[in-house]
Design a protein around this motif. Sequence first.
Motif, mmCIF file in Angstrom:
data_model
loop_
_atom_site.group_PDB
_atom_site.id
_atom_site.type_symbol
_atom_site.label_atom_id
_atom_site.label_comp_id
_atom_site.label_asym_id
_atom_site.label_seq_id
_atom_site.Cartn_x
_atom_site.Cartn_y
_atom_site.Cartn_z
ATOM 1 N N PRO A 1 5.552 1.364 -9.091
ATOM 2 C CA PRO A 1 5.281 2.051 -7.818
ATOM 3 C C PRO A 1 3.774 2.270 -7.605
ATOM 4 O O PRO A 1 2.983 2.203 -8.548
ATOM 5 C CB PRO A 1 5.999 3.394 -7.974
ATOM 6 N N TRP A 2 3.411 2.517 -6.362
ATOM 7 C CA TRP A 2 2.024 2.841 -6.019
ATOM 8 C C TRP A 2 1.627 4.142 -6.709
ATOM 9 O O TRP A 2 2.432 5.056 -6.845
ATOM 10 C CB TRP A 2 1.894 3.029 -4.507
ATOM 11 N N GLY B 1 -8.831 -4.471 -7.101
ATOM 12 C CA GLY B 1 -7.385 -4.306 -7.078
ATOM 13 C C GLY B 1 -6.854 -4.154 -5.669
ATOM 14 O O GLY B 1 -7.590 -4.268 -4.685
ATOM 15 N N THR B 2 -5.565 -3.854 -5.589
ATOM 16 C CA THR B 2 -4.866 -3.681 -4.320
ATOM 17 C C THR B 2 -4.693 -2.196 -4.048
ATOM 18 O O THR B 2 -4.225 -1.451 -4.919
ATOM 19 C CB THR B 2 -3.497 -4.384 -4.365
ATOM 20 N N TYR B 3 -5.044 -1.788 -2.839
ATOM 21 C CA TYR B 3 -5.004 -0.391 -2.427
ATOM 22 C C TYR B 3 -4.281 -0.280 -1.093
ATOM 23 O O TYR B 3 -4.122 -1.264 -0.387
ATOM 24 C CB TYR B 3 -6.423 0.156 -2.255
ATOM 25 N N LYS B 4 -3.888 0.945 -0.741
ATOM 26 C CA LYS B 4 -3.374 1.178 0.604
ATOM 27 C C LYS B 4 -3.806 2.553 1.082
ATOM 28 O O LYS B 4 -3.913 3.509 0.307
ATOM 29 C CB LYS B 4 -1.863 1.029 0.691
ATOM 30 N N LEU B 5 -4.081 2.615 2.366
ATOM 31 C CA LEU B 5 -4.297 3.884 3.056
ATOM 32 C C LEU B 5 -3.025 4.167 3.831
ATOM 33 O O LEU B 5 -2.555 3.335 4.607
ATOM 34 C CB LEU B 5 -5.488 3.794 4.013
ATOM 35 N N ARG C 1 -3.145 3.149 -5.198
ATOM 36 C CA ARG C 1 -3.530 1.897 -5.863
ATOM 37 C C ARG C 1 -2.288 1.280 -6.476
ATOM 38 O O ARG C 1 -1.435 1.985 -7.006
ATOM 39 C CB ARG C 1 -4.563 2.193 -6.947
ATOM 40 N N LEU C 2 -2.200 -0.041 -6.409
ATOM 41 C CA LEU C 2 -1.099 -0.774 -7.020
ATOM 42 C C LEU C 2 -1.601 -1.377 -8.317
ATOM 43 O O LEU C 2 -2.388 -2.324 -8.316
ATOM 44 C CB LEU C 2 -0.603 -1.872 -6.069
#
Length: 144
Positions: free
Chosen positions: A63-64, A90-94, A56-57
């Motif tokens: 940093p993530w 929010g902003t996430y990344k896989l 999560r950002l």
Amino acid sequence: RPSRRAPELLGLGASPRGRLGPKWTQAAASHGSVTTHVLNTFTGRPAEGLAIHLSRLEDPQQPWIEMMKSSTDTDGRCPPFPAPGTARPGTYKLHFDTGSYWQLLGYTSFYPYVEVVFTITDPSQKLHIPLLLSPFSYTTYRGS
């Protein structure tokens, strides 16, 4: 052939090989979670044993923050990210560790990893993010 590792969820319990256990019911997975399914399009089979991290950002200047990690089961799936009911907007990344996956299969991959960045606007909504994968290409989309 990839190893049959159990998911390694940070601070959360999971059943062996990423199957949905008592804590991860199908009903709970349908609300407020992110699911993924990875298909090896080179073989036409699910991508088993592929490591996946969810981050999560909190702030673009920071940093993530890694929230969870897991690996895909024999069907190319893993338990929902994050635990149902705990998502926030929010902003996430896989992050998919594709290089290691292909190395286990005896191939070299052009992409050492794939990162899919997405936004959760409604945390009660289920998001499905499939990944179609080969050593030299990948495709992702918002599924249902």
